[in-house]
Design a protein around this motif. Structure first.
Motif, PDB file in Angstrom:
ATOM      1  N   TYR A 306       2.396 -16.533   1.610  1.00 47.89           N
ATOM      2  CA  TYR A 306       3.530 -15.645   1.314  1.00 47.89           C
ATOM      3  C   TYR A 306       3.399 -15.122  -0.111  1.00 47.89           C
ATOM      4  N   PHE A 307       3.477 -13.806  -0.261  1.00 43.44           N
ATOM      5  CA  PHE A 307       3.394 -13.165  -1.576  1.00 43.44           C
ATOM      6  C   PHE A 307       4.744 -12.515  -1.873  1.00 43.44           C
ATOM      7  N   PRO A 308       5.546 -13.074  -2.789  1.00 40.83           N
ATOM      8  CA  PRO A 308       6.853 -12.460  -3.089  1.00 40.83           C
ATOM      9  C   PRO A 308       6.680 -11.136  -3.841  1.00 40.83           C
ATOM     10  N   GLN A 534      14.499 -31.455  18.006  1.00 44.99           N
ATOM     11  CA  GLN A 534      15.328 -30.975  16.897  1.00 44.99           C
ATOM     12  C   GLN A 534      14.486 -30.864  15.641  1.00 44.99           C
ATOM     13  N   ILE A 535      14.677 -29.773  14.896  1.00 46.19           N
ATOM     14  CA  ILE A 535      13.922 -29.583  13.652  1.00 46.19           C
ATOM     15  C   ILE A 535      14.377 -30.626  12.626  1.00 46.19           C
ATOM     16  N   ARG A 536      13.409 -31.430  12.164  1.00 46.19           N
ATOM     17  CA  ARG A 536      13.731 -32.443  11.163  1.00 46.19           C
ATOM     18  C   ARG A 536      13.732 -31.845   9.768  1.00 46.19           C
ATOM     19  N   SER A 537      12.736 -31.006   9.502  1.00 47.20           N
ATOM     20  CA  SER A 537      12.689 -30.324   8.195  1.00 47.20           C
ATOM     21  C   SER A 537      11.851 -29.057   8.312  1.00 47.20           C
ATOM     22  N   LEU A 538      12.179 -28.093   7.457  1.00 43.67           N
ATOM     23  CA  LEU A 538      11.451 -26.813   7.374  1.00 43.67           C
ATOM     24  C   LEU A 538      10.750 -26.773   6.031  1.00 43.67           C
ATOM     25  N   LEU A 539       9.425 -26.665   6.052  1.00 44.65           N
ATOM     26  CA  LEU A 539       8.645 -26.712   4.811  1.00 44.65           C
ATOM     27  C   LEU A 539       7.833 -25.437   4.663  1.00 44.65           C
ATOM     28  N   THR A 540       7.761 -24.946   3.440  1.00 50.54           N
ATOM     29  CA  THR A 540       6.855 -23.832   3.143  1.00 50.54           C
ATOM     30  C   THR A 540       6.042 -24.210   1.923  1.00 50.54           C
ATOM     31  N   PRO A 541       4.809 -23.704   1.812  1.00 48.62           N
ATOM     32  CA  PRO A 541       4.056 -23.945   0.578  1.00 48.62           C
ATOM     33  C   PRO A 541       4.684 -23.181  -0.578  1.00 48.62           C
ATOM     34  N   GLN A 542       4.274 -23.515  -1.786  1.00 49.40           N
ATOM     35  CA  GLN A 542       4.738 -22.768  -2.955  1.00 49.40           C
ATOM     36  C   GLN A 542       4.336 -21.302  -2.784  1.00 49.40           C
ATOM     37  N   PRO A 543       5.122 -20.362  -3.292  1.00 50.74           N
ATOM     38  CA  PRO A 543       4.706 -18.952  -3.206  1.00 50.74           C
ATOM     39  C   PRO A 543       3.298 -18.773  -3.757  1.00 50.74           C
ATOM     40  N   LYS A 545       0.644 -19.733  -2.334  1.00 49.06           N
ATOM     41  CA  LYS A 545      -0.230 -20.835  -1.934  1.00 49.06           C
ATOM     42  C   LYS A 545      -0.534 -20.721  -0.439  1.00 49.06           C
ATOM     43  N   GLU A 546      -1.529 -21.478  -0.019  1.00 45.90           N
ATOM     44  CA  GLU A 546      -2.016 -21.430   1.358  1.00 45.90           C
ATOM     45  C   GLU A 546      -1.361 -22.533   2.187  1.00 45.90           C
ATOM     46  N   MET A 547      -0.937 -22.188   3.435  1.00 42.36           N
ATOM     47  CA  MET A 547      -0.245 -23.161   4.283  1.00 42.36           C
ATOM     48  C   MET A 547      -1.154 -24.321   4.681  1.00 42.36           C
ATOM     49  N   ARG A 548      -2.486 -24.074   4.732  1.00 46.99           N
ATOM     50  CA  ARG A 548      -3.400 -25.120   5.184  1.00 46.99           C
ATOM     51  C   ARG A 548      -3.625 -26.201   4.132  1.00 46.99           C
ATOM     52  N   VAL A 549      -3.454 -25.851   2.853  1.00 47.48           N
ATOM     53  CA  VAL A 549      -3.819 -26.759   1.764  1.00 47.48           C
ATOM     54  C   VAL A 549      -2.646 -27.678   1.436  1.00 47.48           C
ATOM     55  N   LYS A 550      -2.954 -28.953   1.201  1.00 48.33           N
ATOM     56  CA  LYS A 550      -1.899 -29.923   0.888  1.00 48.33           C
ATOM     57  C   LYS A 550      -1.404 -29.687  -0.531  1.00 48.33           C
ATOM     58  N   THR A 551      -0.213 -29.134  -0.633  1.00 47.36           N
ATOM     59  CA  THR A 551       0.428 -28.913  -1.930  1.00 47.36           C
ATOM     60  C   THR A 551       1.850 -29.447  -1.805  1.00 47.36           C
ATOM     61  N   VAL A 554       7.920 -26.909  -0.324  1.00 48.24           N
ATOM     62  CA  VAL A 554       9.312 -26.585  -0.640  1.00 48.24           C
ATOM     63  C   VAL A 554      10.138 -26.793   0.626  1.00 48.24           C
ATOM     64  N   ASN A 555      11.207 -27.579   0.529  1.00 45.89           N
ATOM     65  CA  ASN A 555      12.072 -27.864   1.685  1.00 45.89           C
ATOM     66  C   ASN A 555      13.193 -26.827   1.749  1.00 45.89           C
ATOM     67  N   HIS A 556      13.486 -26.308   2.952  1.00 44.60           N
ATOM     68  CA  HIS A 556      14.501 -25.264   3.126  1.00 44.60           C
ATOM     69  C   HIS A 556      15.549 -25.707   4.144  1.00 44.60           C
ATOM     70  N   ARG A 557      16.796 -25.327   3.881  1.00 43.90           N
ATOM     71  CA  ARG A 557      17.863 -25.532   4.874  1.00 43.90           C
ATOM     72  C   ARG A 557      17.787 -24.453   5.951  1.00 43.90           C
ATOM     73  N   GLU A 558      17.398 -23.229   5.522  1.00 43.26           N
ATOM     74  CA  GLU A 558      17.317 -22.097   6.448  1.00 43.26           C
ATOM     75  C   GLU A 558      16.164 -21.197   6.032  1.00 43.26           C
ATOM     76  N   ILE A 559      15.498 -20.621   7.027  1.00 41.50           N
ATOM     77  CA  ILE A 559      14.358 -19.727   6.785  1.00 41.50           C
ATOM     78  C   ILE A 559      14.614 -18.416   7.511  1.00 41.50           C
ATOM     79  N   LYS A 560      14.313 -17.313   6.811  1.00 35.74           N
ATOM     80  CA  LYS A 560      14.480 -15.974   7.388  1.00 35.74           C
ATOM     81  C   LYS A 560      13.110 -15.303   7.443  1.00 35.74           C
ATOM     82  N   GLY A 561      12.808 -14.621   8.562  1.00 40.44           N
ATOM     83  CA  GLY A 561      11.500 -13.975   8.734  1.00 40.44           C
ATOM     84  C   GLY A 561      11.332 -12.770   7.826  1.00 40.44           C
ATOM     85  N   ALA A 562      10.096 -12.362   7.517  1.00 44.79           N
ATOM     86  CA  ALA A 562       8.861 -12.921   8.082  1.00 44.79           C
ATOM     87  C   ALA A 562       8.266 -13.908   7.071  1.00 44.79           C
ATOM     88  N   ILE A 563       7.865 -15.079   7.582  1.00 43.58           N
ATOM     89  CA  ILE A 563       7.323 -16.110   6.703  1.00 43.58           C
ATOM     90  C   ILE A 563       6.577 -17.137   7.537  1.00 43.58           C
TER      91      ILE A 563
END
Length: 906
Positions: A306-308, A534-543, A545-551, A554-563
């Motif tokens: 994700y590139f902000p 049931q969704i236990r947690s929603l995680l995204t990598p740092q902006p 950063k790559e989703m495949r790499v262990k970093t 960031v934990n989110h209560r809610e996520i809005k597309g596209a991401i």
């Protein structure tokens, strides 16, 4: 004068008579025509009446058949009820659904076939039918009053059913008219049902008709009339249809609320040939080093970054000021796809998500096979794309200027660099033209809808990176506004499923539109049926950063597309990559969503083809497993340009190699050992290899596990050593294939050495003259000349009782063969040799007879003129074909044909 007047008077009556005759003829023809038409009308009415009568008779017969069927079914149910075997409607529906899912999985080979337990049930059914037959027999023995009563009831039922049919016919016509007014499928269903609920009678009629229609296509065991459906079952089906209608109506409402002021992140897909620099480009933008961390520098999975908008503005400030534009999108979501040929499925999955694609082309090599394939994918999906002309830093004399827009950086280069760039750029443009594409460099492009933008880039030096980001950010808001307008309908696709230490099993998903919230109940397609969790947690990598790499995520209560999101939940180990994900809302019906989500199953598992004999395949994710299976099915060509044979697969697994996986693979080894024993028994009993010769088989090579990008658990490793299973691990598919082919080559070499002892080479030789018979008895010592083929140590020799012609067409088959013995030594000029041919010249050989062989006398059984042939048979020919095909010259294969005819080998 009087005569003329008289003639005229006589002509008048004749003319009047002619006109009258013509009028009468016309009236006669009209009457005939009217009669013919009337007759035709009568015939038509009679035909219609006959057709109507036949139709009524047919309907009555069908109704009678349905009644008998219902009666038999009722009797059968009574019988089952007495025996305690009758299931409730709910239990039966659940059982049918589970059986349907299992059949799908069995067809794809994911689960083993179910043992036939229906024999007993079939017996019950037949006994039920016999009972039904007995019941029918008892009916014949009923009294006359009972028979009359039953006949009366039957007629009443027929009358009632005829009335119901007419009623249903009217309702169907009304439903047809209603269907024509629908804007979309099921758009007006909810309103129709809501209206029907206002009147009890009308509601019941519509419910019954809708249930009847549904039963027609459901394939269940219930009658098409719907009489056997309970109220609960009807209510459940009705609720599912209502829920579907509500969901579709809500989706339409959300689509209607789209706005040009509310845009989502465009999804960018990076495609291209292996090693063109796709991941390196993203690494340069993100300032990470994913590519060096990947096995062999080859992308093995799909990654999402994700590139902000603030980061894009910071990186593209110079080119943004040069062109003077503002960004209207909140950011970019970039999906990197693998480039090497085995990952077509992952490239397909990536390109099906993308709004805009980046096709990476190596300026030094132009278009390559996977580049052309990627162009085909993009054309097929009509996806807009731009071309990154990568590796411009490899132009001789290139001076890197990553802080400048690439147009200015090119202008500041030396003339020879500009000339080389122009030459390679023109070559790439001409190759694209061959694929039916117009392309030009982006700063010269005046017509973006007719010409594809090309951006010169360097992933090593960073030249052109800001221009690439600038184009990716501005083009969607100019050309793809309708496509990237945000709406609340959830569009979510599962990319990968994998276990991560500390998080458990997670799903990498791309949320295109809509929202995901923590604690949401989700429904996703699974290998063993639909998964509700049931969704236990929603995680995204740092902006950036790559989703495949262990970093640190960031934990989110809610996520809005596209991401791109990593979902942690229970029970998702068997979720299918590539399937859709649904959220179970307050108004949604869980069963309806579970049915909807399982529609993905058929298409995704088509590639999984399993065989009885084959290797066991283990991979880290479903995407990797799909790619590995495809590669094993089409492994490409070897160094000599010959196509490699496909490698069969007997079983598959996901995750670390466990003891259970080794045991499943051990079945293959056990089957191979049993087959060898069976072949040896057959050979001992008949002398022929009926089921095959183990020396010609490489099934032994399949007793191994190909583990792609997964660890091997210690207990699995110990068990594998105990039972003789080899586990090959690799992080690159090509390395795994090479290891397996090396194993096959070793086993073939071992089998070849064993076959060498049993193989008999074709040979024909004769004694030089009568002086060259040095020993007339066993062991025979002879001086001979080889006429055809190759004489080797250990060759068994025979003398046929027919003349040797040397021509396959004229050669006769021998009625008797003298088993002369076996060649035990060959000498040339008193030196031992292993092989002799026609070119060797005169040689001395010693032939020894095996124990209990008959000894033949010179002059009586053989002479110096006898022809000696090697004793070939079907087994030796098969061994030569399998192991020594390339060792034998063409003339020797022709000699085998002659020997077969002479020695009567089939």
């Amino acid at each position: 004068g009087k005569k003329g007047k008289k003639g005229k008077e006589e002509a008048k009556p004749k003319a009047a008579t002619g006109k009258l005759a013509a009028l009468q003829e016309m009236q006669r023809k009209l009457r005939e025509e009217e009669e013919r038409i009337a007759k035709m009308e009568e015939e038509r009415k009679a035909a219609e009446a006959e057709a109507e009568r036949l139709m009524k008779e047919q309907e009555a017969e069908e109704e009678e058949k349905r009644r008998i069927k219902r009666e038999k079914k009722k009797e059968k149910e009574d019988q089952l009820r007495k025996e305690g075997k009758l299931l409730s409607k709910k239990q039966r529906a659940e059982k049918e659904k589970n059986e349907a899912y299992r059949k799908q999985l069995e067809a794809q080979g994911i689960v083993p076939p179910k043992k036939d337990k229906d024999a007993a049930e079939g017996g019950d059914e037949s006994s039920g039918d016999e009972d039904g037959g007995a019941g029918a027999g008892q009916a014949k023995r009923m009294s006359k009053n009972e028979i009359k009563q039953r006949e009366k009831e039957r007629k009443d039922r027929l009358k009632q059913l005829a009335e119901e049919r007419e009623k249903k016919k009217r309702e169907e016509e009304e439903a047809k008219a209603e269907a024509e007014r629908r804007a979309k499928e099921l758009e007006g269903v909810a309103d129709n049902w809501e209206d029907s609920d206002e009147g009890d009678a009308g509601g019941k009629e519509e419910e019954e008709s809708s249930e009847g229609d549904e039963d027609l296509g459901s394939g269940s065991e219930y009658d098409s009339d719907g009489n056997q459906l309970s109220k609960t079952a009807r209510r459940k089906r009705l609720e599912m249809r209502r829920a579907e209608a509500r969901r579709l109506k809500k989706m339409e409402k959300n689509l209607a609320n789209k706005s040009r002021d509310n845009l989502r992140c465009p999804i960018i897909c990076v495609l291209g040939h292996v090693d063109t620099g796709k991941t390196k480009i993203l690494d340069k933008i993100r300032r990470t080093n994913v590519q060096d961390g990947e096995a062999g520098g080859i992308t093995q999975q799909i990654g999402a970054s994700y590139f902000p908008e603030w980061a894009i503005t910071e990186k593209t400030l110079a080119v943004k000021q040069l062109h003077g534009v503002e960004y209207n999108v909140p950011g970019l979501l970039i999906i990197d796809t693998p480039g090497h040929e085995s990952f077509t499925n992952l490239r397909t999955r990536g390109s099906s998500l993308c709004d805009l694609a980046v096709l990476v082309v190596d300026i030094m090599h132009g278009l390559e096979p996977q580049t052309i394939e990627s162009i085909g994918l993009l054309k097929k999906r009509k996806a807009p794309f731009i071309i990154a002309l990568n590796k411009i830093d490899r132009l001789y004399g290139w001076v890197s200027r990553p802080d400048l827009p690439v147009q200015q950086a090119l202008e500041l280069q030396e003339q020879n660099v500009k000339d080389e760039f122009k030459q390679r750029y023109d070559f790439a443009v001409s190759q694209l033209a061959e694929q039916g594409l117009n392309a030009c460099v982006f700063y010269e492009n005046k017509d973006v809808r007719s010409f594809i933008n090309m951006v010169p880039t360097s992933a090593i030096s960073g030249d052109g990176m800001m221009d690439l980001l600038f184009l990716l950010t501005t083009l969607p808001s100019r050309m793809l506004v309708e496509k990237i307008m945000y709406h609340e309908n959830l569009e979510c696709t599962v990319l990968e499923v994998k276990a991560i230490e500390g998080l458990g099993t997670t799903m990498d998903v791309v949320v295109v539109n809509g929202r995901l919230t923590e604690k949401d109940t989700i429904v996703v397609c699974g290998l063993d049926g639909p998964i509700t969790t049931q969704i236990r947690s929603l995680l995204t990598p740092q902006p950036m950063k790559e989703m495949r790499v262990k970093t640190p995520y960031v934990n989110h209560r809610e996520i809005k597309g596209a991401i791109g999101v990593k979902i942690c939940a229970n029970g998702i180990e068997r979720a299918l990559a590539g399937s859709n994900l649904y959220v179970l809302g307050e108004d949604d019906n869980e069963e309806e969503l579970r049915e909807e989500v399982m529609k993905d199953l058929g298409g995704i598992l088509k590639k999984v083809r399993k065989n009885e004999d084959g290797v066991y395949v283990q991979a880290s994710t479903l995407g990797s497993l799909e790619a590995l299976l495809q590669f094993l099915e089409q492994p490409g060509e070897d160094r000599d340009g010959r196509k490699n044979d496909p490698i069969p697969v007997s079983g598959i697994g996901i995750g670390p190699v466990s003891k259970h996986d080794v045991m499943r693979c051990g079945v293959m080894l056990e089957r191979e050992r049993e087959w060898i024993k069976m072949c040896e028994k057959e050979h001992a009993a008949t002398g022929d290899w009926i089921s095959g010769n183990p020396l010609n088989s490489i099934k032994e090579a399949y007793a191994c596990i190909l583990a792609f990008d997964v660890p091997v658990l210690p207990d699995a490793e110990r068990l594998a050593k105990e039972i003789g299973i080899v586990i090959y691990t690799a992080e690159i598919i090509y390395h795994l294939f090479d290891k397996f082919m090396s194993r096959v080559a070793d086993i073939k070499a071992k089998k070849k050495e064993e076959a060498r002892k049993k193989a008999v080479y074709p040979c024909v030789f004769k004694i030089v003259d009568e002086r060259c018979i040095f020993n007339k008895k066993d062991p025979y010592i002879l001086g001979v000349d080889v006429l055809e083929g190759a004489l080797k140590l250990g060759t068994p020799v025979v003398i046929p009782n027919v003349d040797w012609t040397g021509d396959a067409k004229t050669q006769e088959g021998a009625a008797e063969l003298l088993e002369f013995g076996q060649v035990m030594s060959i000498e040339k000029d008193k030196k031992p040799i292993d092989t002799a041919t026609r070119l060797t010249g005169n040689i001395a050989i010693r032939i020894e007879q095996r124990r209990n062989m008959r000894e033949y006398t010179l002059g009586r059984h053989w002479s110096h003129e006898s022809m000696f042939l090697s004793r070939i048979n079907r087994e030796s020919i098969d061994l030569l074909k399998e192991h020594f095909r390339d060792d034998l010259p063409k003339d020797d294969w022709k000699l085998i044909v002659k020997l077969k005819k002479c020695l009567n080998v089939l």
